[in-house]
Design an enzyme around this catalytic site. Sequence first.
Site, PDB file in Angstrom:
ATOM      1  N   ASP A 137       0.838  -1.210   0.000  1.00 11.86           N
ATOM      2  CA  ASP A 137       0.000   0.000   0.000  1.00 11.86           C
ATOM      3  C   ASP A 137       0.869   1.255   0.000  1.00 11.86           C
ATOM      4  O   ASP A 137       2.048   1.206   0.335  1.00 11.86           O
ATOM      5  CB  ASP A 137      -0.923   0.011   1.224  1.00 11.86           C
ATOM      6  CG  ASP A 137      -0.153   0.061   2.533  1.00 11.86           C
ATOM      7  OD1 ASP A 137       0.785  -0.744   2.703  1.00 11.86           O
ATOM      8  OD2 ASP A 137      -0.461   0.918   3.388  1.00 11.86           O
TER       9      ASP A 137
ATOM     10  N   GLU B 102      -0.002  -0.960   5.723  1.00 12.29           N
ATOM     11  CA  GLU B 102       1.110  -0.563   6.610  1.00 12.29           C
ATOM     12  C   GLU B 102       0.981   0.900   6.999  1.00 12.29           C
ATOM     13  O   GLU B 102       1.235   1.274   8.129  1.00 12.29           O
ATOM     14  CB  GLU B 102       2.448  -0.818   5.895  1.00 12.29           C
ATOM     15  CG  GLU B 102       3.673  -0.722   6.806  1.00 12.29           C
ATOM     16  CD  GLU B 102       4.272   0.673   6.937  1.00 12.29           C
ATOM     17  OE1 GLU B 102       5.117   0.878   7.815  1.00 12.29           O
ATOM     18  OE2 GLU B 102       3.879   1.576   6.163  1.00 12.29           O
TER      19      GLU B 102
HETATM   20 ZN   LIG Z   1       6.794   2.298   4.127  1.00 11.22          ZN
END
Ligand SMILES: [Zn+2]
Length: 373
Positions: free
Chosen positions: A79, A140
């Site tokens: 992501d 994340e």
């Molecule tokens: Zn990163």
Amino acid sequence: MKVNQERLIAQFIELVQIDSETRNEGKIQPYLKERFTALGLTVEEDHTMGETGYGANNLLCTLAGDADMTPIFFSSHMDTVVPGVNIQPIIKDGAIYSDGTTILGADDKAGIAIMIELIQLLKEENIKHGTLEFVITVGEESGLVGAKAFDVNSLQSPFGFVLDTGGPVGAITIGSPTQYHLDVMINGVTAHAGVAPEKGVSAVQIASNAIHQMKLGRIDDMTTANIGFISGGTATNIVMDRLEIVAEARSLSPESGAAQVKHMEETFIRVAKEMGGSAEVIIKKMYDGYLFDAETPVVKMAAEGMKQAGIASHLQKSGGGSDANIFNGKGKPTTNLSVGYQEIHTVKEYMPIAEFVKAVEMAFGIVSVIAAS
Ligand SMILES: [Zn+2]
């Protein structure tokens, strides 16, 4: 061993052109599945989408190797932050940039491109290696959500390397703080501020006294604390009866961090009581920290791998968290390595090509050192 720079850049450009803002990993994940499968790896999804509510499952891609060698894992996240839609990469002055309207997404598609180039090099040069696992997470950027949901028991590797730190290749992260989040509600007593102020207890005066007595900022060389958000009040003629505060504390030392959080909680509650009000404090540990030294095996392996690749390494502590915190918290010692990207989370983000090549050499060095050990 010679990194195929053109191939590396082409792969990276392909990756950043697949939109994957956090929570919207549904387009890139199938691409990665196909790509790693085509490279001959076993690709598994972890079926955590239901739990995370994010755009895709995490991926665990395994390149089988010599059973006599220690398996290791590399990790990066699929992501990106926003604005990350319709990225137009541009190569100039030895680096890759966006067109200035979006981020580039080197954070952390550089990590994924490094993995793919590493796999191709190992294959075409017939290098002996142990089993290599590649964990590619979702979410994340919004609180390490994918890694939190990931089951580390599915890994064969005893330790691993996250490819997700900025700056020139060579930095080995040996410490990252435990982070706490505090939700504070201060309750006073409302009254008409002009007619009967003595009947009221002002929530903002409680907060102000408590904060005045509180240790904040840099507490010691391990610990920091901050009040991040305050909200409350209705009108000037009403004594404020409720005030919400959001704060944080971080520490490389679990003891010092816990003591700081306790100090903040205790101060809010005590001062509120002394002034005739009350305070509720909800403390959430967002993730665990870690602190290694030069002798920790995973750190040693990273340093030796870099030496093998002719890269000067140094140890550093981070003030922020990464998926490495989560892997460490779940019992898999993991260090986070710099891969070269700069100015992340801005539209000026860029990836220096020379560092990109070095990062592949670093990963190759680590694999070689493990194979020889
Ligand atoms: Zn990163």
